[in-house]
Scaffold this active site. Sequence first.
Site, PDB file in Angstrom:
ATOM      1  CG  HIS A  48      -0.376  -0.105   2.531  1.00 24.52           C
ATOM      2  ND1 HIS A  48       0.358   0.925   3.082  1.00 24.52           N
ATOM      3  CD2 HIS A  48      -0.382  -1.093   3.452  1.00 24.52           C
ATOM      4  CE1 HIS A  48       0.765   0.566   4.284  1.00 24.52           C
ATOM      5  NE2 HIS A  48       0.341  -0.650   4.532  1.00 24.52           N
ATOM      6  CG  HIS A  68       3.912  -1.364   2.516  1.00 21.45           C
ATOM      7  ND1 HIS A  68       2.822  -2.098   2.131  1.00 21.45           N
ATOM      8  CD2 HIS A  68       4.067  -1.600   3.841  1.00 21.45           C
ATOM      9  CE1 HIS A  68       2.345  -2.770   3.175  1.00 21.45           C
ATOM     10  NE2 HIS A  68       3.081  -2.470   4.224  1.00 21.45           N
ATOM     11  CB  CYS A 102      -0.418  -7.320  19.516  1.00 20.07           C
ATOM     12  SG  CYS A 102      -1.139  -6.614  18.011  1.00 20.07           S
ATOM     13  CB  CYS A 150       2.698  -5.597  17.302  1.00 23.96           C
ATOM     14  SG  CYS A 150       1.751  -4.140  17.596  1.00 23.96           S
ATOM     15  CB  CYS A 163      -2.666  -4.135  20.477  1.00 23.79           C
ATOM     16  SG  CYS A 163      -1.362  -3.289  19.578  1.00 23.79           S
ATOM     17  CG  HIS A 216      -2.270  -3.148  15.415  1.00 30.47           C
ATOM     18  ND1 HIS A 216      -1.012  -3.401  15.913  1.00 30.47           N
ATOM     19  CD2 HIS A 216      -2.106  -2.884  14.092  1.00 30.47           C
ATOM     20  CE1 HIS A 216      -0.132  -3.316  14.940  1.00 30.47           C
ATOM     21  NE2 HIS A 216      -0.763  -2.995  13.832  1.00 30.47           N
ATOM     22  CE  LYS A 262     -15.431  13.240  -2.809  1.00 32.43           C
ATOM     23  NZ  LYS A 262     -15.087  13.085  -4.204  1.00 32.43           N
ATOM     24  CE  LYS A 307     -16.343  12.688  -8.717  1.00 31.94           C
ATOM     25  NZ  LYS A 307     -15.858  13.523  -9.792  1.00 31.94           N
TER      26      LYS A 307
HETATM   27  N1  MSP Z   1       8.064  -6.766   8.800  1.00 33.53           N
HETATM   28  C1  MSP Z   1       8.241  -5.643   9.644  1.00 33.53           C
HETATM   29  C2  MSP Z   1       9.592  -4.986   9.419  1.00 33.53           C
HETATM   30  C3  MSP Z   1      10.762  -5.901   9.598  1.00 33.53           C
HETATM   31  S1  MSP Z   1      12.251  -5.093   9.229  1.00 33.53           S
HETATM   32  C4  MSP Z   1      13.424  -6.135   9.756  1.00 33.53           C
HETATM   33  C5  MSP Z   1       7.145  -4.622   9.372  1.00 33.53           C
HETATM   34  N2  MSP Z   1       6.538  -4.731   8.192  1.00 33.53           N
HETATM   35  S2  MSP Z   1       5.321  -3.832   7.654  1.00 33.53           S
HETATM   36  O1  MSP Z   1       4.829  -4.456   6.463  1.00 33.53           O
HETATM   37  O2  MSP Z   1       4.383  -3.610   8.707  1.00 33.53           O
HETATM   38  O3  MSP Z   1       5.970  -2.500   7.161  1.00 33.53           O
HETATM   39  C6  MSP Z   1       6.320  -1.550   8.024  1.00 33.53           C
HETATM   40  C7  MSP Z   1       6.897  -0.350   7.305  1.00 33.53           C
HETATM   41  O4  MSP Z   1       6.040   0.120   6.259  1.00 33.53           O
HETATM   42  C8  MSP Z   1       6.989   0.807   8.266  1.00 33.53           C
HETATM   43  O5  MSP Z   1       8.121   0.774   9.065  1.00 33.53           O
HETATM   44  C9  MSP Z   1       7.015   1.949   7.334  1.00 33.53           C
HETATM   45  O6  MSP Z   1       8.317   2.038   6.841  1.00 33.53           O
HETATM   46  C10 MSP Z   1       6.044   1.517   6.229  1.00 33.53           C
HETATM   47  N3  MSP Z   1       4.682   2.019   6.490  1.00 33.53           N
HETATM   48  C11 MSP Z   1       3.561   1.302   6.763  1.00 33.53           C
HETATM   49  N4  MSP Z   1       2.507   2.165   6.925  1.00 33.53           N
HETATM   50  C12 MSP Z   1       2.929   3.418   6.775  1.00 33.53           C
HETATM   51  C13 MSP Z   1       2.331   4.690   6.787  1.00 33.53           C
HETATM   52  N5  MSP Z   1       1.060   4.871   7.030  1.00 33.53           N
HETATM   53  N6  MSP Z   1       3.120   5.757   6.532  1.00 33.53           N
HETATM   54  C14 MSP Z   1       4.454   5.637   6.264  1.00 33.53           C
HETATM   55  N7  MSP Z   1       5.045   4.470   6.271  1.00 33.53           N
HETATM   56  C15 MSP Z   1       4.326   3.329   6.540  1.00 33.53           C
HETATM   57  O7  MSP Z   1       6.918  -3.796  10.222  1.00 33.53           O
END
Ligand code: MSP
Length: 510
Positions: free
Chosen positions: A18, A21, A126, A129, A143, A146, A294, A297
């Site tokens: 998403h 990421h 959790c 997490c 948690c 979450h 928003k 759309k």
């Molecule tokens: N698998 C663990 C990380 C292990 S590293 C040895 C993890 N994964 S995760 O899929 O949850 O990804 C986390 C990372 O995605 C966050 O640290 C961040 O870098 C990024 N993000 C996830 N949601 C985010 C936002 N809403 N905004 C910015 N970055 C975000 O944790």
Amino acid sequence: MGRFYITTPIYYVNDAPHVGHAYTTVNADALARWHRLLGDETKFLTGTDEHGQKVADAAEKNGLTPQEWTDRTSARFREAWDALGISYDDFIRTTEPRHYESVQKFLSAIHDNGYLYKDVYKGLYCVSCEDYFTVESSIDGKCPIHGRELTEMEEENWFFKLSAFEDRLLEYYGEHPEFVTPETKRNEAYSFIKGGLRDISITRTSISWGVPVPWDEKHVFYVWYDALVNYLTAIGYGREDDEVDKWWPSSHHLIGKEIIRFHCVWWPAMCMAAGLEPASHVQVHGWLLVGGQKLSKTMAAEGGVRLTDIAPVVLTNEFGVDPIRYYLLRDTVLGNDGEFSHEGITSRYNTDLANNLGNLVARVTTVVNSKCAGIGPASRADSELRGEAEKAITDTAAAWNHFAPQSALEATWGLIGATNAYLERHAPWKMESGAQVEGVMGDALEAIRLVTILASPAMPAVCEEIWRRIGLGGSPTDQTFERSAKWGEYSGGQRVEKGAPLFPRIKSDA
Ligand code: MSP
């Protein structure tokens, strides 16, 4: 010229990629591209974190084995990164044999060094997490991150003597003031250590989806404990292709703020326990948040949109790849939380890209075609624009070097603004063909050439296209920054093409 090793967190494959990421990955990509431009030998690592309860649950829910599920979801991350122009050098999957080998070697070293012991663990878990909480750190048994019910767990585990590293960690922080940036996040990690560290349980017997503990077969390593080692797996730790001395400890982990404790407390302690220096730098970034607007759309689900519901490809289809990269890098200071909105993207696109950069390229290529027979004139050594250009070069470079893409782009856009103002002052479109118009256009072309070099880490494809339109062969990144980012390299005589608008304006109510 040196070496630059940068990593993203490896992403859980319980869900699809998403925008959150993408935010981390695009920032890491731009930083890697910047260092390649400097001529640094660069290694950019990303990948997927495939073990743990959360992934096993997702596989079961979808009627697949964990391996089938992880194969499928990991591929979606690769596709998302390919679509966003991510130039990773290695994509690691924690289910790969190379990772098993490195994890087992690394953890055996910690075991051999006497930092592991067996005990019974009781705690509140959790799954989202993949972390434990105490009754005090939970909120009404839920948690704190979450809000989901915590599960009571009790099992015999191997423990890591994290508490033994309190002093060494504090000392390390003292000796390496830039270990964690920005400073606010460094202070957060430091206070956490100062508050006292408890040993952590690092194996599980309740699940089998993990890396087996080599000296105790009933156990697998706890997912975080295997995941962190990925940064060493990718450089061959404990294997024949070992390149640890080449890339370590000078390395940079880019992470979101919710995983500070793992990267800034556990991970350096684990490295110390295994007899390695910790990674030299952790750059923490904030969260992108959706502030109730928003989004569009097509994106808006009933009752609002969560950031985690937005696939990067939905955005790149709507706005283009480089505009989304630009927005992610430019709109939020790396380290702060940022607001993510459709209105925000549209406004950046129309203002910075269509009105400033797009307009500059359109004006210059049009006038060169109408007044200079389509042939770009050379720039002038004593140009009024030279000072602005040199300032933009210095400021942009300093900002990229300090992990500050937002200010780097601000500095680069300063030159775009100055060049547009210069054109307005001289109004070459009103001049007769001849030396005067040629002088002005040569200077503007040189400014554009510099802009394409400076902005290339953020918008590689657009910069290449502009480079081509102003008649230059190859790409803005073919030569090192030191060689190409100086005033006066646009030699003149190149055929300049007036192409289609680079950034057609978007109606802001889209
Ligand atoms: N698998 C663990 C990380 C292990 S590293 C040895 C993890 N994964 S995760 O899929 O949850 O990804 C986390 C990372 O995605 C966050 O640290 C961040 O870098 C990024 N993000 C996830 N949601 C985010 C936002 N809403 N905004 C910015 N970055 C975000 O944790």
